[in-house]
Design an enzyme around this catalytic site. Structure first.
Site, mmCIF file in Angstrom:
data_model
loop_
_atom_site.group_PDB
_atom_site.id
_atom_site.type_symbol
_atom_site.label_atom_id
_atom_site.label_comp_id
_atom_site.label_asym_id
_atom_site.label_seq_id
_atom_site.Cartn_x
_atom_site.Cartn_y
_atom_site.Cartn_z
ATOM 1 N N THR A 50 115.148 46.541 69.434
ATOM 2 C CA THR A 50 116.280 46.037 70.229
ATOM 3 C C THR A 50 115.872 45.626 71.646
ATOM 4 O O THR A 50 116.628 44.928 72.318
ATOM 5 C CB THR A 50 117.357 47.127 70.365
ATOM 6 O OG1 THR A 50 116.785 48.218 71.121
ATOM 7 C CG2 THR A 50 117.817 47.634 69.007
ATOM 8 N N ASP A 63 101.087 44.501 78.093
ATOM 9 C CA ASP A 63 101.804 45.780 78.186
ATOM 10 C C ASP A 63 101.180 46.616 79.299
ATOM 11 O O ASP A 63 100.049 47.101 79.160
ATOM 12 C CB ASP A 63 101.739 46.511 76.838
ATOM 13 C CG ASP A 63 102.628 47.738 76.842
ATOM 14 O OD1 ASP A 63 102.443 48.609 77.723
ATOM 15 O OD2 ASP A 63 103.525 47.830 75.990
ATOM 16 N N ASP A 78 100.093 50.296 78.417
ATOM 17 C CA ASP A 78 98.880 50.338 77.585
ATOM 18 C C ASP A 78 97.645 49.971 78.391
ATOM 19 O O ASP A 78 96.571 50.559 78.207
ATOM 20 C CB ASP A 78 99.022 49.385 76.394
ATOM 21 C CG ASP A 78 99.926 49.945 75.309
ATOM 22 O OD1 ASP A 78 100.137 51.180 75.290
ATOM 23 O OD2 ASP A 78 100.428 49.165 74.493
ATOM 24 N N ARG A 107 111.115 51.156 75.861
ATOM 25 C CA ARG A 107 111.877 50.066 75.240
ATOM 26 C C ARG A 107 111.792 50.205 73.732
ATOM 27 O O ARG A 107 110.700 50.256 73.173
ATOM 28 C CB ARG A 107 111.297 48.708 75.631
ATOM 29 C CG ARG A 107 111.580 48.317 77.028
ATOM 30 C CD ARG A 107 111.499 46.831 77.253
ATOM 31 N NE ARG A 107 110.447 46.128 76.533
ATOM 32 C CZ ARG A 107 110.222 44.843 76.652
ATOM 33 N NH1 ARG A 107 110.987 44.108 77.432
ATOM 34 N NH2 ARG A 107 109.250 44.251 75.998
HETATM 35 C C1 PRP Z 1 107.682 48.638 80.097
HETATM 36 C C2 PRP Z 1 107.649 48.523 81.596
HETATM 37 C C3 PRP Z 1 109.093 48.694 81.968
HETATM 38 C C4 PRP Z 1 109.802 48.023 80.836
HETATM 39 C C5 PRP Z 1 110.238 46.662 81.288
HETATM 40 O O1 PRP Z 1 107.765 49.948 79.689
HETATM 41 O O2 PRP Z 1 106.806 49.442 82.201
HETATM 42 O O3 PRP Z 1 109.493 50.045 82.088
HETATM 43 O O4 PRP Z 1 108.873 47.909 79.760
HETATM 44 O O5 PRP Z 1 110.991 46.043 80.313
HETATM 45 P P1 PRP Z 1 112.533 45.727 80.483
HETATM 46 O O6 PRP Z 1 112.702 45.124 81.822
HETATM 47 O O7 PRP Z 1 112.786 44.742 79.369
HETATM 48 O O8 PRP Z 1 113.303 46.995 80.299
HETATM 49 P P2 PRP Z 1 107.653 50.396 78.156
HETATM 50 O O9 PRP Z 1 108.992 50.507 77.551
HETATM 51 O O10 PRP Z 1 106.662 49.492 77.451
HETATM 52 O O11 PRP Z 1 107.106 51.872 78.260
HETATM 53 P P3 PRP Z 1 105.676 52.399 78.800
HETATM 54 O O12 PRP Z 1 105.630 52.171 80.282
HETATM 55 O O13 PRP Z 1 105.706 53.836 78.427
HETATM 56 O O14 PRP Z 1 104.586 51.646 78.085
HETATM 57 N N1 URA Z 2 106.781 45.616 79.435
HETATM 58 C C1 URA Z 2 105.482 45.321 79.691
HETATM 59 O O1 URA Z 2 104.658 46.227 79.857
HETATM 60 N N2 URA Z 2 105.134 44.033 79.751
HETATM 61 C C2 URA Z 2 105.994 43.023 79.570
HETATM 62 O O2 URA Z 2 105.595 41.842 79.642
HETATM 63 C C3 URA Z 2 107.333 43.345 79.307
HETATM 64 C C4 URA Z 2 107.705 44.657 79.247
#
Ligand code: PRP
Ligand code: URA
Length: 209
Positions: free
Chosen positions: A108, A200, A203, A104
């Protein structure tokens, strides 16, 4: 129309509560996510078709049942979806695994694609897309669009924590895709994080913050 399945078995609710707690470290977070994935996988695979199979027990011949038809593929959305793969593979060890990389954009909140590697016969498989968090729904919706562009026509989404906004987006964009979630939380905050949520997920799985 897409169906929403809230899988709120007491064992899942109990484990999810420990995942949400700030003081749960990465090792326990990963273990709990894996355990919940096994429990959810039981429901996500509940409608797999069966066919008759003639066998002999030590006592007699009988007609048993085995899973028929299409094979499964598990598709984690990187990174956090990786934490839900092993649980499903414990249930279906022959499933193939593809990877879709999306992050993400911090400004944005829109998903950005950076990786896609799928089984060569993906269009013939029942696909389970896994990602613990369904927030705005942008990542899940884009991942499903990518799979459909490669011919997939039997897709389900398994997430841990969702919010109504994300559910509505996936249902609007992909009315053919059933959503399985362990919890429907309250809302998104100004950073598009789920409230109360668990922070997150990536993380917390990988200890990167
Ligand atoms: C997180 C999560 C989803 C996304 C959800 O990933 O694991 O993939 O955000 O958010 P959305 O429904 O608003 O799209 P992130 O982009 O933080 O990446 P990561 O898993 O690499 O930390
Ligand atoms: N991605 C995450 O990991 N946590 C949230 O709450 C939203 C998006």
């Amino acid at each position: 129309m897409s169906q929403l399945h809230v899988i709120n078995h007491p064992l899942i609710q109990h484990k999810l509560t420990y995942m949400r707690k700030t003081d749960t470290g990465s090792k326990d977070f990963r273990t709990l996510l894996n355990e919940i994935s096994v429990l959810m996988g039981y429901e996500v695979t509940r409608d797999l078709p069966l066919e008759d199979c003639e066998i002999e027990t030590p006592i007699t011949k009988m007609t048993g049942k085995v899973i028929s038809g299409r094979k499964l593929a598990v598709i984690p959305i990187l990174r956090a979806g990786l934490g839900m793969v092993d649980g499903l593979l414990e249930l279906v060890p022959v499933a193939k695994v593809g990877h879709i990389g999306l992050y993400r954009d911090p400004e944005t909140h829109k998903p950005v694609e950076y990786y896609c590697k799928l089984p060569s016969d993906i269009e013939e498989r029942i696909v389970i897309v896994v990602d613990p968090m369904l927030a705005t729904g942008g990542s899940a919706s884009d991942a499903i669009t990518m799979l459909k562009a490669r011919g997939c026509n039997n897709i389900r989404l398994m997430c841990l924590v969702s919010v109504p906004e994300g559910i509505a987006k996936v249902q609007a964009d992909h009315p053919d895709v059933d959503i399985y979630t362990a919890a429907v939380d309250d809302h998104l905050n100004e950073n598009a994080y789920i409230v109360p949520g668990l922070g997150d997920a990536g993380d917390r799985i990988f200890g990167t913050k």
